[in-house]
Design a protein around this motif. Structure first.
Motif, PDB file in Angstrom:
ATOM      1  N   VAL A   1      -3.251  21.189   2.141  1.00 19.76           N
ATOM      2  CA  VAL A   1      -2.739  21.208   3.985  1.00 19.76           C
ATOM      3  C   VAL A   1      -2.451  22.699   4.604  1.00 19.76           C
ATOM      4  CG1 VAL A   1      -0.483  20.960   5.065  1.00 19.76           C
ATOM      5  CG2 VAL A   1      -0.550  19.215   3.637  1.00 19.76           C
TER       6      VAL A   1
ATOM      7  N   LEU B   1      -0.184  20.354  -2.526  1.00 16.81           N
ATOM      8  CA  LEU B   1      -0.304  19.553  -1.989  1.00 16.81           C
ATOM      9  C   LEU B   1      -0.386  20.129  -0.555  1.00 16.81           C
ATOM     10  CD1 LEU B   1      -0.748  17.041   0.320  1.00 16.81           C
ATOM     11  CD2 LEU B   1       1.753  16.710   0.395  1.00 16.81           C
TER      12      LEU B   1
ATOM     13  N   GLN C   1       1.166   9.003  -6.482  1.00 20.78           N
ATOM     14  CA  GLN C   1       0.363   7.512  -5.916  1.00 20.78           C
ATOM     15  C   GLN C   1      -0.223   7.504  -4.636  1.00 20.78           C
ATOM     16  OE1 GLN C   1       1.956   4.259  -7.320  1.00 20.78           O
ATOM     17  NE2 GLN C   1       1.755   4.702 -10.112  1.00 20.78           N
ATOM     18  N   LEU C   2       1.063   8.753  -4.083  1.00 19.78           N
ATOM     19  CA  LEU C   2       0.850   8.355  -2.873  1.00 19.78           C
ATOM     20  C   LEU C   2      -0.257   9.324  -2.427  1.00 19.78           C
ATOM     21  CD1 LEU C   2       2.140   8.310   0.450  1.00 19.78           C
ATOM     22  CD2 LEU C   2       3.461  10.412  -0.748  1.00 19.78           C
ATOM     23  N   LEU C   3      -0.349  10.448  -3.657  1.00 25.96           N
ATOM     24  CA  LEU C   3      -1.705  11.495  -3.106  1.00 25.96           C
ATOM     25  C   LEU C   3      -2.674  10.594  -2.917  1.00 25.96           C
ATOM     26  CD1 LEU C   3       0.404  13.917  -2.540  1.00 25.96           C
ATOM     27  CD2 LEU C   3      -1.267  15.290  -4.106  1.00 25.96           C
ATOM     28  N   GLU C   4      -3.002  10.455  -4.426  1.00 23.46           N
ATOM     29  CA  GLU C   4      -4.000   9.055  -3.982  1.00 23.46           C
ATOM     30  C   GLU C   4      -4.279   7.653  -3.550  1.00 23.46           C
ATOM     31  OE1 GLU C   4      -4.373   9.005  -9.231  1.00 23.46           O
ATOM     32  OE2 GLU C   4      -3.462   6.784  -8.220  1.00 23.46           O
ATOM     33  N   LEU C   5      -3.492   7.618  -2.744  1.00 26.62           N
ATOM     34  CA  LEU C   5      -3.717   6.385  -1.517  1.00 26.62           C
ATOM     35  C   LEU C   5      -4.032   7.121  -0.812  1.00 26.62           C
ATOM     36  CD1 LEU C   5      -2.781   3.458  -0.799  1.00 26.62           C
ATOM     37  CD2 LEU C   5      -0.233   4.539  -0.035  1.00 26.62           C
ATOM     38  N   LYS C   6      -4.027   8.672   0.097  1.00 26.57           N
ATOM     39  CA  LYS C   6      -4.488   9.195   1.068  1.00 26.57           C
ATOM     40  C   LYS C   6      -5.909   9.903   0.434  1.00 26.57           C
ATOM     41  CE  LYS C   6      -0.852   8.284   3.337  1.00 26.57           C
ATOM     42  NZ  LYS C   6      -1.091   6.955   4.596  1.00 26.57           N
ATOM     43  N   GLY C   7      -6.397   9.332  -0.694  1.00 25.10           N
ATOM     44  CA  GLY C   7      -7.924   9.731  -0.668  1.00 25.10           C
ATOM     45  C   GLY C   7      -7.349  11.066  -1.876  1.00 25.10           C
ATOM     46  N   ALA C   8      -6.649  11.510  -2.241  1.00 22.37           N
ATOM     47  CA  ALA C   8      -7.046  12.707  -3.188  1.00 22.37           C
ATOM     48  C   ALA C   8      -7.439  12.205  -4.815  1.00 22.37           C
ATOM     49  CB  ALA C   8      -5.474  13.665  -3.151  1.00 22.37           C
TER      50      ALA C   8
ATOM     51  N   ARG D   1     -10.934  21.610  -2.332  1.00 22.97           N
ATOM     52  CA  ARG D   1     -11.012  20.923  -2.232  1.00 22.97           C
ATOM     53  C   ARG D   1     -12.838  20.144  -2.173  1.00 22.97           C
ATOM     54  NH1 ARG D   1      -7.992  18.171   2.098  1.00 22.97           N
ATOM     55  NH2 ARG D   1      -6.949  19.485   3.192  1.00 22.97           N
TER      56      ARG D   1
ATOM     57  N   THR E   1     -12.746  15.740  -0.158  1.00 20.18           N
ATOM     58  CA  THR E   1     -11.977  15.248  -1.061  1.00 20.18           C
ATOM     59  C   THR E   1     -11.265  16.365  -2.109  1.00 20.18           C
ATOM     60  OG1 THR E   1     -13.687  13.518  -1.520  1.00 20.18           O
ATOM     61  CG2 THR E   1     -11.745  13.808  -2.992  1.00 20.18           C
TER      62      THR E   1
END
Length: 186
Positions: A64, A60, A9-16, A34, A38
């Motif tokens: 990064v 991740l 959910q954290l990654l989705e929240l950041k656009g992943a 990418r 995205t």
């Protein structure tokens, strides 16, 4: 000790965009790339919840540190860097050092502590060793014990549920609220 409750959910929240697959890619744990700006991650659903979490953190790390496109060449150094990133991200140094006192970490301790960070005991054992919190002898002993208990290939007896997408839940809830069918998405 603070832990990330739901990394997906954290990654989705950041656009992943995070997808899971259990089909033809079973030999692959996970991969990422990418698509424009995205980040996209694919996870193999045939893994334990603990290992899926580590795979997600590993990908991740790739995004990064190396993730410019689908054509990024893999290599031992990049894989190790992504593993190191995932370990550090999921099991912060100060937390691990604070939780493990002395070099006589026992199997029962590892099985209890893995719940704190929601990781596999194999990952926790390796992280503790790399941080110098446990001796070579303790590392080797734990490796043998964990292997004999079936943890080399999976996480037997795990009650950790795989992380779920909040995005999919929101879409489905919104569709129900509008009385729309799934086929109407476009």
């Amino acid at each position: 000790m603070a832990t990330i409750k739901n990394l997906l959910q954290l990654l989705e929240l950041k656009g992943a965009k995070v997808y899971s697959d259990g089909g033809p890619l079973q030999a692959i744990d996970a991969f990422s790339f990418r698509h424009g700006a995205t980040p996209v991650v694919f996870l193999n659903v045939h893994r334990s919840a603990e290992r899926l979490r580590f795979d997600l953190a590993h990908e991740l790390g790739h995004l990064v540190m190396h993730g410019e496109s689908l054509n990024v060449e893999s290599g031992k150094e990049k894989e190790q860097a992504a593993n190191d990133f995932a370990s550090s991200f999921l099991m912060p140094r100060s937390d691990v050092i604070g939780a493990i006192r002395g070099n006589n970490l026992m199997l029962e301790d590892v099985l209890m502590l893995k719940r704190c960070w929601r990781v596999s005991p194999m990952a926790l054992k390796l992280r503790a060793h790399r941080l110098g919190v446990i001796s070579d002898w303790t590392y080797s002993t734990l490796a043998k014990q964990l292997s004999m208990a079936g943890f080399r290939r999976g996480d037997p007896g795990s009650d950790l549920r795989p992380e779920s997408s909040s995005l999919l839940t929101q879409v489905m809830s919104d569709m129900r609220g509008r009385s729309q069918a799934f086929a109407e998405l476009s």
